[in-house]
Design an enzyme around this catalytic site. Structure first.
Site, PDB file in Angstrom:
ATOM      1  N   CYS A 334      67.598  16.716 -42.018  1.00  0.00           N
ATOM      2  CA  CYS A 334      67.911  15.384 -41.483  1.00  0.00           C
ATOM      3  C   CYS A 334      69.375  14.983 -41.608  1.00  0.00           C
ATOM      4  O   CYS A 334      69.958  14.519 -40.611  1.00  0.00           O
ATOM      5  CB  CYS A 334      66.986  14.321 -42.051  1.00  0.00           C
ATOM      6  SG  CYS A 334      66.029  14.762 -43.492  1.00  0.00           S
ATOM      7  N   ARG A 363      64.336  25.147 -51.044  1.00  0.00           N
ATOM      8  CA  ARG A 363      63.893  24.169 -52.031  1.00  0.00           C
ATOM      9  C   ARG A 363      63.553  24.910 -53.310  1.00  0.00           C
ATOM     10  O   ARG A 363      62.810  25.898 -53.263  1.00  0.00           O
ATOM     11  CB  ARG A 363      62.664  23.404 -51.529  1.00  0.00           C
ATOM     12  CG  ARG A 363      62.983  22.575 -50.309  1.00  0.00           C
ATOM     13  CD  ARG A 363      61.794  21.769 -49.852  1.00  0.00           C
ATOM     14  NE  ARG A 363      62.126  21.126 -48.578  1.00  0.00           N
ATOM     15  CZ  ARG A 363      61.266  20.425 -47.844  1.00  0.00           C
ATOM     16  NH1 ARG A 363      60.029  20.268 -48.272  1.00  0.00           N
ATOM     17  NH2 ARG A 363      61.636  19.883 -46.703  1.00  0.00           N
ATOM     18  N   GLN A 381      61.941  25.525 -40.847  1.00  0.00           N
ATOM     19  CA  GLN A 381      61.143  24.431 -40.296  1.00  0.00           C
ATOM     20  C   GLN A 381      61.380  24.324 -38.800  1.00  0.00           C
ATOM     21  O   GLN A 381      62.497  24.506 -38.334  1.00  0.00           O
ATOM     22  CB  GLN A 381      61.565  23.100 -40.923  1.00  0.00           C
ATOM     23  CG  GLN A 381      61.149  22.927 -42.359  1.00  0.00           C
ATOM     24  CD  GLN A 381      61.578  21.573 -42.868  1.00  0.00           C
ATOM     25  OE1 GLN A 381      62.719  21.162 -42.706  1.00  0.00           O
ATOM     26  NE2 GLN A 381      60.656  20.864 -43.492  1.00  0.00           N
ATOM     27  N   ASP A 383      61.941  21.735 -37.078  1.00  0.00           N
ATOM     28  CA  ASP A 383      62.248  20.362 -37.459  1.00  0.00           C
ATOM     29  C   ASP A 383      62.874  19.636 -36.275  1.00  0.00           C
ATOM     30  O   ASP A 383      63.594  20.242 -35.487  1.00  0.00           O
ATOM     31  CB  ASP A 383      63.258  20.403 -38.614  1.00  0.00           C
ATOM     32  CG  ASP A 383      63.202  19.153 -39.460  1.00  0.00           C
ATOM     33  OD1 ASP A 383      62.400  18.264 -39.152  1.00  0.00           O
ATOM     34  OD2 ASP A 383      63.977  19.089 -40.431  1.00  0.00           O
ATOM     35  N   HIS A 385      64.495  15.513 -35.173  1.00  0.00           N
ATOM     36  CA  HIS A 385      64.732  14.118 -35.501  1.00  0.00           C
ATOM     37  C   HIS A 385      64.955  13.374 -34.203  1.00  0.00           C
ATOM     38  O   HIS A 385      65.777  13.784 -33.385  1.00  0.00           O
ATOM     39  CB  HIS A 385      65.911  13.991 -36.457  1.00  0.00           C
ATOM     40  CG  HIS A 385      65.609  14.613 -37.775  1.00  0.00           C
ATOM     41  ND1 HIS A 385      65.854  15.945 -38.037  1.00  0.00           N
ATOM     42  CD2 HIS A 385      64.991  14.118 -38.884  1.00  0.00           C
ATOM     43  CE1 HIS A 385      65.429  16.223 -39.253  1.00  0.00           C
ATOM     44  NE2 HIS A 385      64.897  15.140 -39.791  1.00  0.00           N
ATOM     45  N   LYS A 465      54.669   8.676 -43.693  1.00  0.00           N
ATOM     46  CA  LYS A 465      54.453   9.789 -42.774  1.00  0.00           C
ATOM     47  C   LYS A 465      52.990   9.999 -42.444  1.00  0.00           C
ATOM     48  O   LYS A 465      52.094   9.575 -43.180  1.00  0.00           O
ATOM     49  CB  LYS A 465      55.040  11.075 -43.359  1.00  0.00           C
ATOM     50  CG  LYS A 465      54.411  11.552 -44.644  1.00  0.00           C
ATOM     51  CD  LYS A 465      55.123  12.820 -45.144  1.00  0.00           C
ATOM     52  CE  LYS A 465      54.508  13.319 -46.430  1.00  0.00           C
ATOM     53  NZ  LYS A 465      55.220  14.477 -46.980  1.00  0.00           N
ATOM     54  N   HIS A 511      61.151  11.666 -38.008  1.00  0.00           N
ATOM     55  CA  HIS A 511      61.212  13.076 -38.417  1.00  0.00           C
ATOM     56  C   HIS A 511      59.907  13.708 -37.986  1.00  0.00           C
ATOM     57  O   HIS A 511      58.849  13.117 -38.191  1.00  0.00           O
ATOM     58  CB  HIS A 511      61.283  13.230 -39.934  1.00  0.00           C
ATOM     59  CG  HIS A 511      62.384  12.496 -40.615  1.00  0.00           C
ATOM     60  ND1 HIS A 511      63.306  13.141 -41.391  1.00  0.00           N
ATOM     61  CD2 HIS A 511      62.699  11.186 -40.673  1.00  0.00           C
ATOM     62  CE1 HIS A 511      64.142  12.245 -41.917  1.00  0.00           C
ATOM     63  NE2 HIS A 511      63.797  11.053 -41.491  1.00  0.00           N
TER      64      HIS A 511
END
Length: 642
Positions: A334, A363, A381, A383, A385, A465, A511
RNA sequence: GCCCACGUAGCUCAGUCGGUAGAGCACGUCCUUGGUAAGGACGAGGUCACCGGUUCGAUUCCGGUCGUGGGCUCCA
């Protein structure tokens, strides 16, 4: 003179108060033998429970789900009795029923060993054979506390203190042993038998790592030996589906000590991985996303600003460079995406802006949490946004959920559960913002017509979420996708757009991830399909093999042809018997095995064998190619070959 | 990170009550040219996870580290 109404509506009258066991006996001797407990006016009770007035009664046996639960609970008690008969100084704590079995936590001066487990199980069988009747008694609260304290059972005393005042304190006993328990229990220990102790593990008192570590013993228990055997067989099945095993067998990936929690992808595994990316890229491009790529390491300062270092820091990798600058390796995409959005000034007319990245994040997960592809420290990911105005949250969420569900359907996941996760204890932003974000997400979810359950306190640190949970072929749940409303980070990271009044406004950031982690999703697919990936995903879709060296040239030609038609095909021209090659590629779960013998060479065709072993007959090369192409196009959802 | 178990050939596993190791499969060479789940012979392959300690001698015993598995906790 109680009148008892049975589930079939029939009634029986008794001259005087009668026990549940008595009712069962009145119905039949067989039922009396099978009775484990009763349900009286909707409440589960022991067979010794005395019914004084009119009531609706159901006799509970091991065939009922509740009966099985009682059986498991009583088996947990049997375990506690066995443990304390061998080690009287062991303190009992709790022993609940879990899926397929039970566990019991003990406080003991040392960890139990596998040998202890054997001793416990043997003692349990002795105690079951002794067929001791199970007793129940009630004690006044203070007396019960004093009783357990006197026995040195401090955990039990602590549990009683926590029991609501309006509930009676009950004790169950068998032989010379007794335990605090709500019940109900089976009438006697002779009813127990189809059980196994399965493993020992440490577990914290009340699940809190600040508390002391207890010794947990797991067991499984069933209505009869056959069910127990079936269960053990199911475990074996699950083990065969284990993606770590399949990954090794199919040569997809490996792990090694130098990179704990990070995947070494082999050619075949990477082919599948790329297949997932290709698919997702196509779907999200069509849905109006723009793909970007952002740095994997960025200055520590950016992560201070975003709040990651404070709220997520213990999960982050940091790296120091020779110039003494400290960088963080991104755990999320993000902040990077906000940088791209910030570059240049956006008009409200441009929104929504949907930025997507196949972002590789790191992570630092606790070492004990790592598990094959399903829990790693470095993962990719899918991912994205989405920068929107507050008014656009609902519309964009409805679109997003539709895309998500459609994608899951393409992978054959038709059953998807949705959970709504609200504000967590560790978070940024004030409560007013959180309330707005939560309300907006709930409203959008309702607008999308999706049923959801609430997962309290499990939101991301910056916003609430939705979590999307898939059910796999053997009924297990997997959390994959996520959809989050974030009213915090855009402001913290200085994202703006210009509204219709020429005013600078802070956008809302949504997200979202659909696969979640590609590594994890691939692991789930492997387990879901037991390694037999549908043709569109299979790393090798077909193998052409010759029978003797006479057909080698034609086989090689066939491979070229199919490869040009877009088939992922390999040749097996080794000097081996065709049966040997068939076996090997079947074990490799290749969807199409194509055999070239003298007959096929003459007609420029291949004998087609499906992964399931079905002989589809000889087909001209063109037909083989179009058949495989058709299978790929349908994504295997309507493919009957397996 | 915490508790327990485990770490021997590419894989699955034997084994050594302390004297530097073995099987099957896989791999290589040769023979075999065989129509749908294992043809045969020979061969190569191991610092017994790593670091220390005890010992004349450690893969074996002890301690530590790392990793893996199952739990706890956490999460994609």
């Amino acid at each position: 003179m109680p009148t008892i109404t049975l589930p079939d509506g029939s009634q029986r009258s008794f001259e005087q108060p009668v026990t549940v066991g008595g009712v069962a006996a009145a119905i039949g001797a067989g039922l009396a033998r099978a009775a484990l407990a009763g349900e009286v006016d909707g409440r589960l009770v022991d067979t010794t429970h005395v019914i004084t007035g009119d009531a609706r009664v159901r006799i509970v046996t091991a065939k009922d789900p509740q009966g099985l639960e009682i059986l498991r609970h009583s088996t947990a008690h049997l375990l506690a009795q066995a443990v304390q008969s061998i080690y009287p100084q062991a303190q009992v704590t709790i022993g609940p029923v879990i899926e397929d079995g039970f566990y019991y936590d003990f406080a003991f001066e040392r960890p139990f060993t596998p040998e202890d487990l054997e001793k416990f199980e043997a003692r349990m069988r002795e105690l079951a054979r002794a067929d001791q009747p199970v007793r129940r008694r009630e004690l006044p609260r203070e007396e019960a506390i004093a009783h357990f304290r006197a026995l040195g059972e401090h955990y039990k005393a602590e549990i009683i203190v926590g029991i609501p005042a309006d509930q009676p304190i009950t004790l169950y006993g068998q032989g010379d042993w007794e335990d605090l328990c709500r019940g109900p229990h089976v009438p006697s220990t002779g009813r127990l038998g189809a059980f196994n102790l399965t493993k020992v593990a440490g577990a914290y008192w009340r699940g809190d790592s600040r508390n002391e570590m207890l010794q947990r013993i797991y067991g499984t228990a069933w209505a009869d030996e056959k069910q127990l055997k079936d269960y053990l067989q199911r475990l074996e099945e699950a083990e065969k589906r284990d993606h770590r095993r399949i990954g090794r067998e199919l040569d997809l990936f490996h792990f090694q000590e130098e990179a704990p929690g990070a995947v070494f992808w082999h050619p075949h595994g990477w082919t599948v991985f790329q297949g997932l990316i290709d698919y997702m890229r196509e779907r999200q491009n069509a849905a109006g996303y723009q793909e970007i790529s952002t740095p994997e390491i960025m200055d520590r300062e950016l992560w201070v600003q975003s709040g990651h270092l404070e709220k997520f820091g213990e999960n982050m990798f940091l790296t120091r460079t020779p110039d003494e600058r400290v960088y963080a390796i991104k755990p999320m995409n993000c902040p990077g995406h906000v940088q791209v959005f910030r570059h240049g000034l956006h008009s409200y007319r441009e929104l929504p802006i949907r930025l997507a990245e196949f972002g590789r994040v790191h992570r630092y997960e606790p070492s004990g949490a790592l598990h094959g592809l399903l829990r790693v420290r470095a993962f990719t990911q899918d991912d994205a946004h989405i920068f929107v105005t507050e008014d656009q949250i609902t519309g964009e969420t409805v679109r997003g959920i539709e895309l998500l569900m459609s994608i899951y359907r393409d992978f054959g996941f038709d059953e998807v559960k949705v959970k709504f996760a609200d504000r967590p204890p560790r978070r940024v932003g004030d409560d007013e913002i959180w309330t707005r974000a939560e309300n907006a997400l709930i409203e959008a979810t309702r607008a999308a017509g999706v049923d959801y359950t609430v997962n309290p306190g499990e939101g991301a640190f910056y916003g609430p979420k939705l979590e999307f949970v898939l059910k796999d072929a053997i009924g297990r749940d997997w959390q994959c996708g996520t959809w989050q409303v974030d009213l915090n980070l855009p402001g913290r990271l200085g994202a703006h757009y210009v509204d219709e009044h020429s005013q600078r406004r802070t956008p809302v950031m949504l997200h979202r991830a659909i696969f979640g982690s590609l590594e994890r999703f691939l692991g789930i697919l492997l387990e879901h399909h037991a390694g037999r990936l549908p043709t569109w995903l299979a790393p090798v879709q077909a193998v052409v093999m010759n029978i003797t060296s006479r057909q080698a040239e034609f086989a090689a030609e066939a491979v070229d042809f199919l490869r040009n038609q877009g088939v992922r095909v390999e040749a097996d021209l080794r000097n081996e018997k065709v049966g040997y090659k068939i076996r090997e590629h079947t074990l490799q779960r290749v969807p199409y095995l194509l055999v070239a013998g003298d007959r096929e060479v003459g007609s420029r065709s291949l004998a087609v064998r499906s992964r399931s072993g079905k002989d589809l007959g000889a087909m001209p090369l063109e037909e083989v190619a179009s058949r495989i192409a058709g299978d790929v196009a349908s994504r295997g959802l309507h493919c009957l070959e397996d």
